[in-house]
Structures are given as C-alpha cells and as structure tokens.
Design an enzyme around this catalytic site. Structure first.
Site, PDB file in Angstrom:
ATOM      1  N   ASP A   1     -10.862   1.833  -2.998  1.00 27.94           N
ATOM      2  CA  ASP A   1     -11.422   1.496  -1.694  1.00 27.94           C
ATOM      3  C   ASP A   1     -12.941   1.446  -1.782  1.00 27.94           C
ATOM      4  O   ASP A   1     -13.598   0.993  -0.843  1.00 27.94           O
ATOM      5  CB  ASP A   1     -11.015   2.546  -0.648  1.00 27.94           C
ATOM      6  CG  ASP A   1      -9.601   2.311  -0.157  1.00 27.94           C
ATOM      7  OD1 ASP A   1      -9.005   1.283  -0.543  1.00 27.94           O
ATOM      8  OD2 ASP A   1      -9.086   3.148   0.613  1.00 27.94           O
TER       9      ASP A   1
ATOM     10  N   ASP B   1       0.831  -1.209   0.000  1.00 27.11           N
ATOM     11  CA  ASP B   1       0.000   0.000   0.000  1.00 27.11           C
ATOM     12  C   ASP B   1       0.866   1.259   0.000  1.00 27.11           C
ATOM     13  O   ASP B   1       2.061   1.224   0.335  1.00 27.11           O
ATOM     14  CB  ASP B   1      -0.885  -0.018   1.250  1.00 27.11           C
ATOM     15  CG  ASP B   1      -2.235   0.630   1.017  1.00 27.11           C
ATOM     16  OD1 ASP B   1      -2.333   1.471   0.096  1.00 27.11           O
ATOM     17  OD2 ASP B   1      -3.183   0.312   1.750  1.00 27.11           O
TER      18      ASP B   1
HETATM   19  C1  GLA Z   1      -5.813   1.804   2.323  1.00 21.30           C
HETATM   20  C2  GLA Z   1      -6.217   0.661   1.415  1.00 21.30           C
HETATM   21  C3  GLA Z   1      -7.261  -0.192   2.106  1.00 21.30           C
HETATM   22  C4  GLA Z   1      -6.712  -0.711   3.403  1.00 21.30           C
HETATM   23  C5  GLA Z   1      -6.237   0.455   4.258  1.00 21.30           C
HETATM   24  C6  GLA Z   1      -5.523  -0.035   5.499  1.00 21.30           C
HETATM   25  O1  GLA Z   1      -6.856   2.693   2.498  1.00 21.30           O
HETATM   26  O2  GLA Z   1      -6.679   1.152   0.201  1.00 21.30           O
HETATM   27  O3  GLA Z   1      -7.660  -1.245   1.271  1.00 21.30           O
HETATM   28  O4  GLA Z   1      -5.656  -1.581   3.150  1.00 21.30           O
HETATM   29  O5  GLA Z   1      -5.358   1.310   3.553  1.00 21.30           O
HETATM   30  O6  GLA Z   1      -5.075   1.008   6.279  1.00 21.30           O
END
Ligand code: GLA
Length: 780
Positions: free
Chosen positions: A546, A478
C-alpha cells in the site's frame, strides 16, 4: 537432466549440479549442490561425500556394525526422527506403532518426463527440458512410505522439491511436521538473507550471519505474510551482488510457512522449508496420503543477482500460467487513493476520461462499490452493486469505460465478512470463530471459513455471477486481515485448519478463474501480505505494498526483486506528499521507480496541472515503448558504492535495448563522482546511453530560481506559482556512446548541482531525485 549411476543421482541444470547417493543402510546422503559438474559418475560419490573415518564423540551409531555411521553427521536428503539425528527433524509424526520415531529407507526410484502434478496444491509446471525424479522410502517399522520428488528445470537453473507421505497401515498417522525439503550443506559461513517488514514496509532486505543453532524465517498469520516472505537466500562468505556462491529457496504456498537454517556442532548447515508446524497436526488416515507444498531451490556462483535472475526466469516460465503468461501487463488506473469510499459514477467517469487521455489501458474500480460499503466497518460480503453510487450498475459503468477504449477491472475481498453485513446476519456460521469466544477483529472484519465447502460454493457462485454480469477484464483479490480464532466446525481436527484454509482458497481461485482465463488477476493482501509463489500460480501480478512512496518502494521493490520478476510486481504512481510518509517527491521519481514493475497510477487525476498531465502522458508513452524490457527483461541491481544511491537496470533478451534507473535518496553536499555501472550488454557492440529527458518544476527551486532561470521571481509570488502549472524546465540530458565493454566499465556521470553554479549539464537531483538512462545498440 537426471542421471543415475549405481546408487548415485545427478541432477543437472544448465549451470548447476545437485548430487546424492544412497548409503549402504538406505539413507539418501547429500553429496553436492553447486556449479555444474560435467559428467560425474558413481566414482564421484566417495570423493564428494563427507568422510566417516572416525567416530565423532557424543554421537549415536546407527548400527553396531559401523560405529562411524551416525545420522547426526551425515548430510541427508531427508531425515527421520528418533534414530540419532539430533538436528531439526523434517518430519514429526505420531506413527501407527504409537511412537514418534521413524526411519525411512530407500526402496527405489522413478524418473519422469516433465513435472509430476500435485493433487492438492498448486505446483510449478513445464514439460520441455523438465524432468522429475521420485525417490521412494519406506519406514522400517510402520507401513508408511515417503516419496521425495525432485523436479529439474534445466533451462532456468531451478530444482524443486516436495514429498508425499503415504499411510499404508491400518491406523492413522498424526503428522505434526513434514518439511517439503531438507538439505544439509557443508558450512560456507553463510549469511541468511530474508525479506521482512510489515504493512507499508514489506520485503526489506535483512542479513544475518548463520550461527550455531537454528535461524528461522517463518509466518504464523495464516498467510505467507508481510512479516517474513517465504523466500530466502544463503550466501557464502564473501558473496556480493555480482559474485560468490548463493543458494536461493522459496515455497509454492500461501499459508503459514517455516524456513530455517541450522548450523550444527559438526559445521554442516541444515536447510528446511515447508508448512509451519505451528498449530499444525494433520491426520493421515489409512490409505490416504499427505502432500507437502513444493519448495524451490536455486544456486548461482554469480552472487545474489545471479540467483535472483534464476528465480525470475523460473517464475515467468514455470509458475505464471494461463493467458497472461509472458504477456505485457496493462498500464492501469486505480481509483482507491483518489476516492477511498467516496465516489459516484460521475466522479469515476471523470477519472476514467482523464486516465484514458493519459494513456491508461485499464480502469480499476477499487473498494466501496457494493452493499453498504461506505467505510471499512460494513458491507464486506454483500457484493450487490450500490445503486446510489452506480445507478447503471457495473454493467453500465463497465460499458461506458469500454466505450472510452479502456478495459474495466474490479476489486473484491471475497474471503472476508463484516459483522455489519447481510451475509453475516444470514450466515454467522460462515465466519471463522471459536464457539463461545468473542472473535478478534482485524480492520473490523472476520474471515470466512474456507474449510467449509458451502462457503467455498457461496464465494465461487457470487463472485462468478458478478464477473459474468459485466465486461470485467481484471480482478484485484484482496485479503485484509490475518487469521485468528482458527476453528472450523467442519473439521474434526483443528490442527488442519490453516492448511485446509489455504487448500480451500486455491480451490476457490481455480473454480472462479479457470473458466474465465481472459481475466487478469492481481492478488493483494493489504499490499504484500501474500506475495508468494502459491498466489502467483493464479494471479500473474501482485500488489506489492500500500506504500507507493517511491523512496520506500526502492526498498520494497528492491527486496521483492531478489525473489520475484518485475512482471509480477504491481507498482503505482500516487500523489505527493505521500499518504504514508508525508514525503514530497518529484513526479519523475515516482514514475521512474514504478516503471520497474507493472505500472499503474492511483492519484486524483482531476487535480493535475497541465504540466503534470503532459508529463504523465509522456511517461506512459515511454513505458509502453519499453514495457517488455521493464517487465520481462533481464534485471540487474547495479553496484553503487554510495549508500544514498540505488541503481537498477533491465536489459532486453537480445541485449540491444536497456533502461537503467539512477535513484538518489538523500542528497549529499559536494559529493564525489556518481558512476553508472551498467551490466548485461554485449561487450563488442556499440551502444548509445542517454538520459530520458524529464521535467523540473520551477516551484521546487524556491528562491534558487535565480540560479536556474534568467529572471528573478518571488518564490511565494503568483507568477511563479502560475508558471509552475504550465512550464517546466528539462533536467540535464547526458549522451554517451561506446562499446558495451567500455560502457560496462562504469560511466562517471555529470556533476550534480553543488550550490553556486548551474548550467544545462548539471544534474539537478536533490533529495529523492532520479534519472532513467536509455541504452540502445547502435545497430538496433
Ligand atoms: C487494501 C489494499 C488497498 C485497497 C484497500 C481497499 O488496503 O491494499 O490497495 O484496495 O484495501 O479497502
């Protein structure tokens, strides 16, 4: 195939031809890019070239010997600066002679089998049916050379372009812009199609008519960004999804990019794509060279869909590499939306048990498993397992998951650090900050300085150790903030920061994952902040957004599908009402949309009713059966004359198996016929088309249960509420059969529910309803 005839170069792919020649003064003049021309020779050049029989007013002549020869009018493969071409220059550099002027002229060419690898950046790969051409140019006054590389990917109808600036002089060149490609096309009244948005609304399709001046598609966030994906199209007047001339462009790069289309006063359209010149200045020292990232081009006379399909096969063949290339992607369960930061081993194991029971193949532990990471304010950087949450450590958890029969995957955010972390306290100098300035935070975190080799070593070592400490088969990498305060004490010239950061990232990814080829890497950047070809060279799939609301995903996945194949697009089913939109949607629709991607589930499985559990199990079984069709089949965005419908279809390579999705956004009252316009089938063989049976939850009908059930029930009563957990109705199932040609002429579907009347042949879609249609060749 590349053919050279006198000073003319013809680059042929299966369906396209790209042609240019060298002018009498040595400038590479663009001649043609479009449908394949069979066996053109040098005689084609005067025919294809823009005529120069009169001097155009207000232009600068390149030479007094030929007043009609002006660089401003010539369609050029690359242009220089300060010699009369007043369109946007692909190069801007402070040259050794102290001027910003340069004039690169042809010195020779070289043809190579296969692609020519790059030294500093990832690029497309391939040997079979791949050939590369290098055109060498040299500046008239300075000892500087410019190599233009063209790589022809014949089978996938793609040509890539990049360039290398070589400094052979004794003083530095300060490079302020070096576009990867320059292409001057005759105007076809183009529409520029871009993929823009922001967090939770990535890659929405936007269309702008190209008008005089410059239309820009760019990012300055330090990543390719969810604001403007680097990929874009130029579509000629009158194009549709299925027809018309469409040019597609993308960049194998994950940093700041800039793509532009400039309609000149002389009605040519200049297309450029490369590193964004914003805050960019790169010192190319004597005897050093600078490589631009590789740009990707395609052309199709079969509309946006045709150009998209070229990109899909190119990416599956030549971008995604390693063990996961063309491999089925596992159905995963990710615990993020079920737990956020609040979990312990017991909770995870209960989710894993459920996930396994439903058919998931991979269990992914997301954020919150390390350091003091109980919220997004602390712990980033400290990748020691939190023993309170996971007393048996990752090793213990992974082996328990493995013994259930699932692979285990793990989330990291290795490029970041919280100020409240042991790493930051020990090494504040690892963070990207400007000396003396209080840095700006994003999601409470700072960026680690990947320009610093010590930081890169730290990440490689620590992430590597964890990956080797347990049985980890998947990593979600990420990156949750944009870059500000761009400054590295390791750099003399801060104009190099953004580019060197990305080069540092690629180095880290390569060092971690090359020795561990079994790991499936999924890139993520708050969803789709880094959905780009650079990342796809390392991570075969990318978390698209997300936002898992299926109706939003129609726009997000629909947009991404223009540029990227479904095998790369992470798509999950999550809870309803949805966490970003508060929209309630049917479980069937959440699955039907996610199936057009790499399927995962992300909701709390312990809250499922028996009926939902049954449904998910059946969904996963169905997806596994058609997984290769969804992930690697030929993808079509089907025509739909109505604004409230979206239709997609995937067809197997042998064209015998196919699945189509029919999605309704808002329902309309007493609508006219819905027509399913399938594509990609063989015209002369017989197929059956049938609806995938799916569940209707009786509670969704409220007082209307009297229309759909033989008994009348209180819509707020216990009986209906209880029955809803166990019993479902089956939505209308349609069956059709006929020759491919007939089916592709369009199937008017059964009526939708219209208020007064219901029978088993009525489609019950309502708002956000959808169906999948399974198309099978009868002799399959
Ligand atoms: C980001 C990602 C999510 C999740 C969060 C965790 O927002 O896009 O899918 O992994 O971080 O903190």
């Amino acid at each position: 195939m590349i053919s050279v005839n006198e000073n003319c170069f013809f680059l042929h792919t299966r369906h396209t031809t790209y042609a240019f020649c060298i002018t009498k003064y040595g400038h590479p003049e663009h001649l043609y890019y479009g449908e394949r021309l069979d066996e053109p020779d040098a005689a084609a050049a005067p025919l294809l070239a823009l005529k120069r029989t009169a001097q155009v007013g207000s232009t600068i002549s390149y030479s007094q010997e030929d007043l009609n020869y002006s660089l401003d009018i010539l369609p050029l493969e690359y242009s220089s600066s300060g010699c009369g071409d007043f369109r946007n220059s692909p190069i801007e550099a402070l040259m050794p002679d102290g001027s910003y002027s340069c004039d690169f002229l042809y010195t020779g060419y070289k043809i190579m089998e296969g692609c020519h690898p790059m030294k500093t950046l990832p690029c497309a790969t391939g040997t079979e049916d791949v050939a590369a051409l290098c055109i060498s140019l040299k500046d008239t006054r300075n000892e500087a050379e410019l190599d233009l590389y063209y790589t022809v990917y014949e089978k996938t109808d793609v040509i890539t372009r990049r360039c290398v600036l070589k400094n052979r002089s004794s003083s530095s060149i300060l490079l302020r812009n070096l576009a990867s490609m320059n292409l001057d096309l005759i105007s076809q009244n183009f529409t520029m199609i871009t993929f823009d948005g922001g967090w939770a609304k990535e890659a929405h399709i936007h269309k702008r008519r190209i008008s005089y001046g410059i239309t820009v598609n760019s990012s300055v966030t330090g990543n390719s960004s969810n604001r403007h994906n680097p990929g874009f199209f130029l579509a000629a007047d009158g194009y549709t999804e299925q027809t018309g001339n469409v040019y597609g462009f993308n960049l194998i790069y994950s940093g700041n990019h800039q793509g532009l289309a400039e309609l000149s006063g002389h009605d040519t359209v200049r297309v450029q794509l490369g590193i964004n010149p914003h805050c960019f200045s790169f010192e190319v020292k004597p005897d050093e060279e600078f490589e631009s990232p590789e740009a990707v081009m395609t052309f199709s006379s079969r509309g946006l869909g045709g150009a998209s399909r070229h990109f899909h096969s190119f990416i599956n063949e030549h971008i995604v590499r390693g063990r996961w290339k063309k491999r089925p992607r596992p159905v995963l369960y990710n615990n993020w939306e079920a737990c956020f930061f609040k979990f312990d081993e017991k909770k995870l194991l209960s989710l894993a048990k459920e996930a396994k029971g439903l058919g998931a193949e991979l269990f992914v532990l997301d954020d919150g498993w390390f350091g003091s990471r109980d919220s997004d304010t602390s712990g980033l950087g400290d990748y020691d397992v939190n023993k309170k949450k996971l007393p048996g450590g990752l090793t213990g958890l992974a082996s328990k998951i493995n013994s259930m029969g699932m692979k285990f995957g793990l989330w990291f955010e290795p490029e970041m650090v919280n100020e409240d972390s042991r790493l930051y306290r020990a090494h504040p100098e690892y963070a990207v900050v400007i000396p003396g300035k209080k840095p700006n935070l994003g999601r409470n975190q700072l960026v680690l300085d990947l320009c610093n080799p010590e930081v890169r070593d730290y990440i490689v070592e620590h992430v590597g150790q964890i990956l080797d400490s347990a049985s980890i088969s998947y990593v979600k990498w990420d990156m949750n903030r944009h870059i500000t305060d761009a400054y590295s004490p390791c750099l003399k010239n801060q104009g190099e920061f953004y580019h060197r950061y990305i080069c540092g990232l690629y180095e880290v990814l390569d060092r971690i994952f090359s020795p561990r080829p079994h790991i499936l890497l999924e890139s993520c950047s708050s969803g789709g902040n880094r959905f780009d070809l650079g990342m796809l060279c390392y991570s075969p799939q990318i978390w698209a957004s997300d936002d898992t609301d299926p109706i939003e995903r129609l726009k997000i996945q629909g947009g991404l599908s223009c540029l990227y194949p479904l095998s790369c697009i992470g798509a999950h089913v999550s809870a309803s009402p949805h966490q970003q939109t508060l929209r309630s949607t049917q479980l069937s629709t959440r699955f039907n949309v996610a199936a057009f991607g790499c399927l995962g589930y992300e909701l709390d499985l312990n809250n499922l009713t028996l009926a939902e559990r049954r449904e998910i199990k059946e969904q996963i079984t169905f997806y596994k059966k058609y997984r290769m069709v969804f992930q690697y089949g030929t993808f079509y965005r089907l025509p739909s004359p109505k604004d409230n419908k979206v239709c997609w279809q995937c067809v197997s390579p042998d064209r015998k198996h196919s699945v189509a999705g029919f999605f309704q956004t808002l329902s309309g009252a007493s609508e006219g016929p819905d027509v399913l316009m399938l594509s990609g089938l063989k015209r002369d063989i017989s197929y059956t088309v049938s609806t995938k049976p799916q569940n209707l939850y009786i509670e969704q009908f409220g007082e209307l249960t009297k229309h759909v059930l033989p008994v009348e029930l209180n819509p707020n009563g216990l009986i209906l509420h209880t029955a809803n957990k166990y019993y479902t109705l089956t939505d209308c199932v349609e069956h059709y059969r006929g020759k491919g040609a007939l089916i592709m002429a369009g199937i008017p579907l059964n009526n939708q529910f219209m208020g007064s009347y219901y029978n088993e042949n009525t489609r019950l879609l309502g708002d956000y309803g959808s169906s999948l249609y399974i198309i099978e060749a009868e002799d399959a």
